[in-house]
Design an enzyme around this catalytic site. Structure first.
Site, PDB file in Angstrom:
ATOM      1  N   GLY A   1     108.722 -70.152  83.054  1.00 58.66           N
ATOM      2  CA  GLY A   1     108.405 -71.159  84.059  1.00 58.66           C
ATOM      3  C   GLY A   1     107.071 -70.856  84.710  1.00 58.66           C
ATOM      4  CD  GLU A   2     105.746 -67.109  87.151  1.00 61.45           C
ATOM      5  OE1 GLU A   2     104.539 -66.903  86.855  1.00 61.45           O
ATOM      6  OE2 GLU A   2     106.539 -66.187  87.379  1.00 61.45           O
ATOM      7  N   GLY A   3     104.650 -72.562  85.147  1.00 59.72           N
ATOM      8  CA  GLY A   3     103.529 -73.286  84.556  1.00 59.72           C
ATOM      9  C   GLY A   3     102.829 -72.489  83.472  1.00 59.72           C
TER      10      GLY A   3
END
Length: 363
Positions: A326-328
């Site tokens: 996640g997180e980008g």
């Protein structure tokens, strides 16, 4: 604001240029398709690499108390500090691409002040337990959507042409799984995965939790439908999508949804990340169908069910690295491919320029 339509004439012009470059037709595979897709959205048949920004939305989830994550809820607050200090994976990868990262506290469950360098937009200290009641009220949902919308507007004002939405929130894969099931009709077993790395017992708890949440949601939707004299239409209506997002979503997922909707209205490219990102994208498309025209899938997450979400969105990812952070992070990794596709499209010589024959002469 009406969602713009990408310019098919620019895509055709870009495709014609691809046919003139010194390579066999289609030899660069999906990089050729990517260059043409981007041309239609960047207002040029030979576009430059656009400016972009990353927004990491952080929030907590009441359902975490049910033991659906391998990590305690306190990790969300700890990671918020790590983002602010530049020590997270997204910080490292975004720095390589020279893309700014904005971290937004939409609903972290903490009594501590928001760290310096983090945008304070906390609506409440985490959602409610989505198995027992709506995760958010209608007002809280609206406020979360508005956070994302403001972020998109501000980024557009700074000249950004693409956006990446990342996430941080312990137990958010449970909320995302609920959303994906509700918005696609997929089964719990198809969608629910191990998230942060839960064991078999944790996986069973997580599946049970999602089953319970969806059963409660179905009761709510059925009651709403019976009170409404209109016949229910196939698919998910915009009003129903709002109910689904409020009942089983998350504050950070709602903010991501708002960012996607507003960015699409402004004709901005949206590079999707992984499982959480896809749940927000599904919600955005349900709320505002034209959003789909501006979505680009970066990678296929290792999280169970991400492929189902991508299929429902009609998207094919560029990378499959077994990532599930996640997180980008997956989206930022794809920027190098975007840069390469545009550089090849712009800088390769044509057959005429290079003096190269376009086909073999006949004997």
């Amino acid at each position: 604001m009406e969602i713009p339509t990408p310019d098919s004439r620019l895509a055709a012009a870009a495709s014609a240029r691809q046919a003139e470059l010194t390579k066999p037709p289609g030899a660069l595979g999906r990089l050729e398709e990517l260059a043409c897709w981007l041309a239609a959205r960047l207002h040029s048949p030979i576009p430059d690499m656009p400016r972009g920004e990353v927004f990491v939305f952080a929030a907590d989830h009441g359902v975490a108390a049910r033991g659906v994550s391998a990590f305690p809820q306190a990790v969300t607050t700890q990671m918020l500090k790590n983002f602010a200090a530049g020590g997270a994976a997204i910080n490292v990868l975004a720095a390589l691409e020279q893309v700014p990262v904005h971290v937004v506290d939409v609903g972290v469950a903490s009594d501590e002040p928001t760290p310096n360098g983090v945008r304070a937009e906390r609506i409440r200290a985490g959602t409610r337990d989505l198995c027992k009641e709506a995760a958010m009220t209608e007002s809280e949902l609206s406020r979360a959507l508005e956070v994302g919308e403001r972020c998109a507007r501000e980024a557009a004002g700074r000249g950004a042409r693409f956006l990446i939405a990342g996430d941080m929130g312990i137990a958010n894969t449970t909320a995302a799984a609920c959303l994906i099931c509700a918005l696609t009709g997929a089964t719990v077993e198809e969608i629910v995965g191990r998230g942060t790395g839960i064991d078999d017992a944790g996986l069973e708890r997580k599946r049970t939790t999602v089953h319970e949440a969806l059963a409660r949601l179905e009761t709510v939707l059925a009651r709403t439908s019976s009170d409404d004299s209109r016949a229910r239409q196939p698919g998910v209506a915009s009003s129903e999508a709002r109910q689904i997002l409020a009942h089983v979503g998350g504050l950070e997922i709602a903010a991501m949804t708002g960012l996607y909707c507003e960015a699409a209205r402004r004709g901005m490219i949206l590079v999707l990340d992984g499982f959480i990102s896809s749940s927000a994208a599904l919600a955005a498309v349900a709320l505002q169908p034209g959003t789909s025209r501006w979505l680009l899938a970066s990678h296929r997450s290792a999280e169970t069910g991400h492929g189902v979400a991508l299929t429902a969105l009609g998207l094919s990812p560029f990378l499959d690295l077994g990532m599930r952070l996640g997180e980008g992070t997956g989206a930022v990794l794809t920027l190098s491919l975007i840069r390469a596709a545009l550089a090849l499209h712009r800088e390769m010589a044509t057959f005429t320029q290079a003096g190269v024959s376009t086909r073999a002469s006949s004997a």
